[in-house]
Write an enzyme that holds these catalytic residues in place. Structure first.
Site: not given
Ligand code: DGP
Length: 115
Positions: A31, A87, A93, A95-96, A100, A102
């Site tokens: 992350d 999430n 929370a 965001s993507v 995925h 964590h």
């Molecule tokens: P969520 O909020 O559960 O959708 O988690 C998305 C996660 O993705 C957040 O903890 C940060 C991670 N993240 C976002 N952009 C990037 C990136 O460009 N590279 C990496 N390694 N992680 C990223």
């Protein structure tokens, strides 16, 4: 067609990111904003599923592969114990919107991490 997700772009080498592990259907990256000494994201290569609810309904074996990769990361980078967080939805929370997990390990404080 929609744009590839940030995770797909890391997998393809389009943008930088450390790929920790990869199988035929699943990969793991660190992350970008770690909340614990081990903070990885375990991701199916397909973007077909937005969140774990869809994944569990659509391909429970793939969900099991995510969990197995989380465990093996925890064995390599922590003591084998780990917290798994999905999430699900913007108000939770997320965001993507490419499902995925964590994977957190070596957590020092007994509280929920704030992300
Ligand atoms: P969520 O909020 O559960 O959708 O988690 C998305 C996660 O993705 C957040 O903890 C940060 C991670 N993240 C976002 N952009 C990037 C990136 O460009 N590279 C990496 N390694 N992680 C990223």
């Amino acid at each position: 067609m929609s744009q590839p997700s940030i995770f797909t772009r890391i997998l393809s080498g389009d943008i930088p990111g450390e790929i920790l592990r990869e199988t035929e259907r699943v990969f793991a990256i660190r992350d970008i904003d770690p909340q614990a000494p081990l903070h990885a994201l375990v991701i199916p290569k397909t973007e077909q599923y937005r969140d774990v609810t869809e994944l569990a309904a659509g391909d429970p074996e793939l969900l099991a592969e995510l969990v197995a990769m989380a465990k093996s990361l925890a064995e390599e980078h922590a003591n084998g114990e780990y917290r798994l967080i999905f999430n699900n939805g913007a108000s939770a929370a997320q965001s993507v919107f490419h499902v995925h997990a964590h994977v957190l390990g070596n957590i020092e404080e007994k509280k929920l991490v704030g992300f």
